[in-house]
Enzyme design. Structure first.
Site, PDB file in Angstrom:
ATOM      1  N   LYS A 181       0.716  -1.131  -0.003  1.00  0.00           N
ATOM      2  CA  LYS A 181      -0.082  -0.052   0.062  1.00  0.00           C
ATOM      3  C   LYS A 181       0.932   1.033   0.085  1.00  0.00           C
ATOM      4  CE  LYS A 181      -2.056   3.016   1.811  1.00  0.00           C
ATOM      5  NZ  LYS A 181      -1.920   4.367   1.207  1.00  0.00           N
ATOM      6  N   GLU A 256       8.498   1.403  11.592  1.00  0.00           N
ATOM      7  CA  GLU A 256       9.564   2.394  11.527  1.00  0.00           C
ATOM      8  C   GLU A 256       8.848   3.723  11.283  1.00  0.00           C
ATOM      9  OE1 GLU A 256      12.763   1.488  11.342  1.00  0.00           O
ATOM     10  OE2 GLU A 256      12.463  -0.610  11.013  1.00  0.00           O
ATOM     11  N   CYS A 290      13.278  10.673   7.029  1.00  0.00           N
ATOM     12  CA  CYS A 290      13.192  10.595   8.439  1.00  0.00           C
ATOM     13  C   CYS A 290      14.565  10.615   9.317  1.00  0.00           C
ATOM     14  CB  CYS A 290      12.646   9.106   8.517  1.00  0.00           C
ATOM     15  SG  CYS A 290      13.685   7.583   7.982  1.00  0.00           S
ATOM     16  N   GLU A 387       8.446  16.597  15.297  1.00  0.00           N
ATOM     17  CA  GLU A 387       9.042  16.456  13.857  1.00  0.00           C
ATOM     18  C   GLU A 387       8.416  17.443  13.038  1.00  0.00           C
ATOM     19  OE1 GLU A 387       7.990  12.798  11.704  1.00  0.00           O
ATOM     20  OE2 GLU A 387       9.946  12.767  11.013  1.00  0.00           O
TER      21      GLU A 387
HETATM   22  P1  NAD Z   1       1.737   8.707   7.179  1.00  0.00           P
HETATM   23  O1  NAD Z   1       1.921   8.116   8.554  1.00  0.00           O
HETATM   24  O2  NAD Z   1       0.754   9.573   7.042  1.00  0.00           O
HETATM   25  O3  NAD Z   1       1.530   7.421   6.057  1.00  0.00           O
HETATM   26  C1  NAD Z   1       2.376   6.498   5.955  1.00  0.00           C
HETATM   27  C2  NAD Z   1       1.523   5.179   5.139  1.00  0.00           C
HETATM   28  O4  NAD Z   1       0.635   5.005   6.008  1.00  0.00           O
HETATM   29  C3  NAD Z   1       0.795   5.900   4.033  1.00  0.00           C
HETATM   30  O5  NAD Z   1       0.764   5.105   3.081  1.00  0.00           O
HETATM   31  C4  NAD Z   1      -0.769   6.169   4.523  1.00  0.00           C
HETATM   32  O6  NAD Z   1      -1.659   5.900   3.438  1.00  0.00           O
HETATM   33  C5  NAD Z   1      -0.785   4.879   5.371  1.00  0.00           C
HETATM   34  N1  NAD Z   1      -1.692   5.058   6.666  1.00  0.00           N
HETATM   35  C6  NAD Z   1      -2.110   6.290   7.051  1.00  0.00           C
HETATM   36  N2  NAD Z   1      -3.078   6.189   7.973  1.00  0.00           N
HETATM   37  C7  NAD Z   1      -3.262   4.651   7.861  1.00  0.00           C
HETATM   38  C8  NAD Z   1      -3.950   3.920   8.739  1.00  0.00           C
HETATM   39  N3  NAD Z   1      -5.117   4.261   9.873  1.00  0.00           N
HETATM   40  N4  NAD Z   1      -4.001   2.474   8.586  1.00  0.00           N
HETATM   41  C9  NAD Z   1      -2.965   1.926   7.914  1.00  0.00           C
HETATM   42  N5  NAD Z   1      -2.324   2.746   6.887  1.00  0.00           N
HETATM   43  C10 NAD Z   1      -2.228   4.250   7.253  1.00  0.00           C
HETATM   44  O7  NAD Z   1       3.374   9.115   6.973  1.00  0.00           O
HETATM   45  P2  NAD Z   1       3.715  10.126   5.857  1.00  0.00           P
HETATM   46  O8  NAD Z   1       3.351  11.367   5.958  1.00  0.00           O
HETATM   47  O9  NAD Z   1       3.526   9.460   4.570  1.00  0.00           O
HETATM   48  O10 NAD Z   1       5.270   9.900   5.947  1.00  0.00           O
HETATM   49  C11 NAD Z   1       5.843  10.794   6.729  1.00  0.00           C
HETATM   50  C12 NAD Z   1       6.240  10.119   8.010  1.00  0.00           C
HETATM   51  O11 NAD Z   1       7.036   8.879   7.755  1.00  0.00           O
HETATM   52  C13 NAD Z   1       7.487  10.834   8.751  1.00  0.00           C
HETATM   53  O12 NAD Z   1       6.873  10.802  10.286  1.00  0.00           O
HETATM   54  C14 NAD Z   1       8.755  10.128   8.592  1.00  0.00           C
HETATM   55  O13 NAD Z   1       9.836  10.339   9.721  1.00  0.00           O
HETATM   56  C15 NAD Z   1       8.212   8.655   8.579  1.00  0.00           C
HETATM   57  N6  NAD Z   1       9.393   8.205   8.132  1.00  0.00           N
HETATM   58  C16 NAD Z   1      10.137   7.159   8.715  1.00  0.00           C
HETATM   59  C17 NAD Z   1      10.921   6.199   8.255  1.00  0.00           C
HETATM   60  C18 NAD Z   1      11.725   5.256   9.036  1.00  0.00           C
HETATM   61  O14 NAD Z   1      12.321   4.485   8.493  1.00  0.00           O
HETATM   62  N7  NAD Z   1      11.645   5.351  10.470  1.00  0.00           N
HETATM   63  C19 NAD Z   1      11.342   6.373   6.674  1.00  0.00           C
HETATM   64  C20 NAD Z   1      10.614   7.360   6.211  1.00  0.00           C
HETATM   65  C21 NAD Z   1       9.585   7.987   6.556  1.00  0.00           C
END
Ligand code: NAD
Length: 483
Positions: A181, A256, A290, A387
């Site tokens: 997804k 993550e 991140c 963040e």
């Molecule tokens: P997000 O949490 O908004 O979305 C991530 C994914 O989760 C998307 O595909 C989204 O559609 C899905 N999602 C959203 N709500 C959901 C739910 N209720 N159930 C299941 N899936 C759901 O994050 P984002 O804005 O896309 O990405 C940015 C964030 O990701 C930042 O906080 C960043 O630090 C983090 N990040 C972490 C890492 C790591 O390796 N730790 C790497 C990259 C990004």
């Protein structure tokens, strides 16, 4: 280069059982181009029906795929890597257009890493072994590591193909089938990957892609009773929702999550290297990585010198069209995210910070924000605890090693840190004392795919990378034979 010259950006689809298909309900939402603010395509607005179909396809494919010899699985993954490499320029341009990142970065970082992810796990499975435990002369135990079944892989928008392939490659290498997804904000390269896995000859149903919103498609995947594990990368608040939905169903879970990473610079550091690398760790991918080091701490005796040089280097960054080869900083992912980033810059002023450079949204279409450096804030400020995930960093002086460690550990996050010093013993001491999953000494984002990767506290649960990924995507089964 325009959207019209890249028709693939408009053709986003689900990929279920080897077929590119629309959402069952036929609904779509707009895919907005971050650098223009214009609609550049439509995304299937998938729901439970699409997730059900994808899970059913993954379940159908599992018995045969999980029994496919490792050497055959490896060959198919290597073929996928070769095809990504063949299409690297097109993938880099599309990734840039879809996410706002500079095409130069997509060329250097995102697409090569997607190739490396498939190659790494394709070959890793040829070198796997499992443990045996002899219980004196009474019994022999050996451990089987067996694939889990259909697994759910949820990824964010900041490194779309890079992170999706970081999950797909180990999952299918280990013999699982998967439902990926991608983020609703960056759906295009996942669809291109679907075409590539088909061309590579991957059996239908081994990789499935369900596009759409997290709260609908993502949630349905997390809650699905036939999905054995969820590997999730995204924000901390979303991670908590994913965990709450997965836990009662006893799914294996890898999270993550976000970071607020410290970049600690001692007075004896190589200042040229520290400044140049800190520019990258602050502003690469618009600060939307991140692992970006958004909290810079500098030993007081060099603080002013560091600030002068860092601000001068920041001012030289070229912000603009992501498809221009000369661009250093592209567009933020969305209007909403730009508003969030701007809101934190306003908050920094209210909290008493000084905007040393930047601070404003660019007056042009699209979602551009100046690289911004803030001084004068302390660790109790919200700007140093939450963040921001944009091109905004703070620089704060520290007095000594003890204070540097305390500052580094002063948030609820624990993803990564950089430490700059020429004192070897101090480097080891500080690395041991900072609470996070990855510490870089005199560098940043130097990645070896074999090492454990993940966060502590609100930055996540579990580790990925190397054997950690393959262990996550397998179940350990002990067989005890009486002698
Ligand atoms: P997000 O949490 O908004 O979305 C991530 C994914 O989760 C998307 O595909 C989204 O559609 C899905 N999602 C959203 N709500 C959901 C739910 N209720 N159930 C299941 N899936 C759901 O994050 P984002 O804005 O896309 O990405 C940015 C964030 O990701 C930042 O906080 C960043 O630090 C983090 N990040 C972490 C890492 C790591 O390796 N730790 C790497 C990259 C990004």
């Amino acid at each position: 280069m325009t959207v019209a010259s890249m028709p693939e950006v408009a053709r986003v689809a689900n990929f279920i059982g080897g077929e590119l298909v629309d959402a069952a309900g036929g609904e779509h939402f707009d895919n907005i181009c971050p650098s223009t603010g214009e609609v550049m395509g439509e995304v299937p607005d998938s729901d439970e029906r699409d997730v059900d179909a994808a899970v059913a396809a993954a379940k159908r494919a599992f018995p045969s795929w999980s029994r496919t010899p490792a050497a055959e699985r490896s060959t198919l993954l290597l073929k996928i890597a070769d095809l990504i490499e063949r299409d690297r320029e097109q993938l880099a341009r599309v990734e840039s257009l879809d996410s706002g990142k500079p095409v130069s970065l997509a060329r250097k970082l995102d697409i090569p890493r997607a190739v490396a992810n498939f190659r790494f796990f394709a070959t890793a499975i040829l070198h796997e072994s499992t443990e045996a435990h002899a219980t004196d002369t009474t019994a022999l135990n050996y451990t089987l590591r067996q694939p889990l079944g259909a697994v759910g892989l949820i990824s964010p928008w900041n490194l779309p193909l890079y992170l999706l392939s970081w999950k797909i490659a180990p999952a299918i290498a280990a013999g699982n089938t998967c439902i990926a997804k991608p983020s609703e904000l960056t759906p295009v390269t996942a669809t291109m990957l679907a075409r590539i896995v088909t061309e590579a000859g991957l059996p239908p149903g081994v990789v499935n892609v369900v596009q759409g919103f997290g709260a609908k498609a993502g949630r349905a995947l997390t809650c699905h009773p036939d999905v054995s594990a969820i590997s999730f990368t995204g924000g901390t608040v979303t991670g908590a929702a994913v965990a709450a939905n997965a836990a009662p169903r006893f799914k294996k879970l890898s999270l993550e999550l976000g970071g607020k990473n410290p970049n600690v610079i001692f007075a004896d550091a190589d200042l040229d290297d520290a400044v140049a690398t800190s520019i990258r760790s602050s502003f690469w991918n618009q600060g939307e990585i991140c692992l970006c080091g958004s909290r810079i701490f500098v030993e007081r005796s060099i603080h002013d010198r560091f600030v002068d040089r860092f601000v001068a280097a920041t001012k030289k960054l070229r912000v603009g069209d992501p498809l221009d080869d000369a661009t250093d900083v592209g567009a933020l992912i969305s209007e909403a995210h730009l508003a969030k980033v701007s809101g934190y810059v306003d908050l920094a002023s209210r909290e008493g910070g000084h905007i040393a450079t930047g601070g404003r949204r660019l007056d042009r279409p699209g979602f551009f924000h100046e690289p911004t450096v803030i001084t004068g804030l302390t660790c109790d400020c919200r700007v140093l605890n939450e963040e921001i995930f944009g091109p905004v960093v703070t620089i704060t002086p520290f007095e000594n090693e003890r204070e540097a460690i305390a500052f580094a550990n002063s948030t609820n996050y624990g993803l990564s840190a950089s430490v700059w010093t020429r004192d070897l013993q101090r480097a080891h001491r500080v690395a041991s004392a900072i609470d996070c999953g990855t510490i870089w000494i005199n560098t940043w984002l130097l990645r070896d795919l074999r090492v454990p990767f993940g966060g502590m506290r609100e930055s996540g649960v579990g580790r990925e990378g190397g054997w950690e990924s393959l262990r996550f995507f397998t179940e350990a089964k002990n067989v005890c034979v009486k002698l």
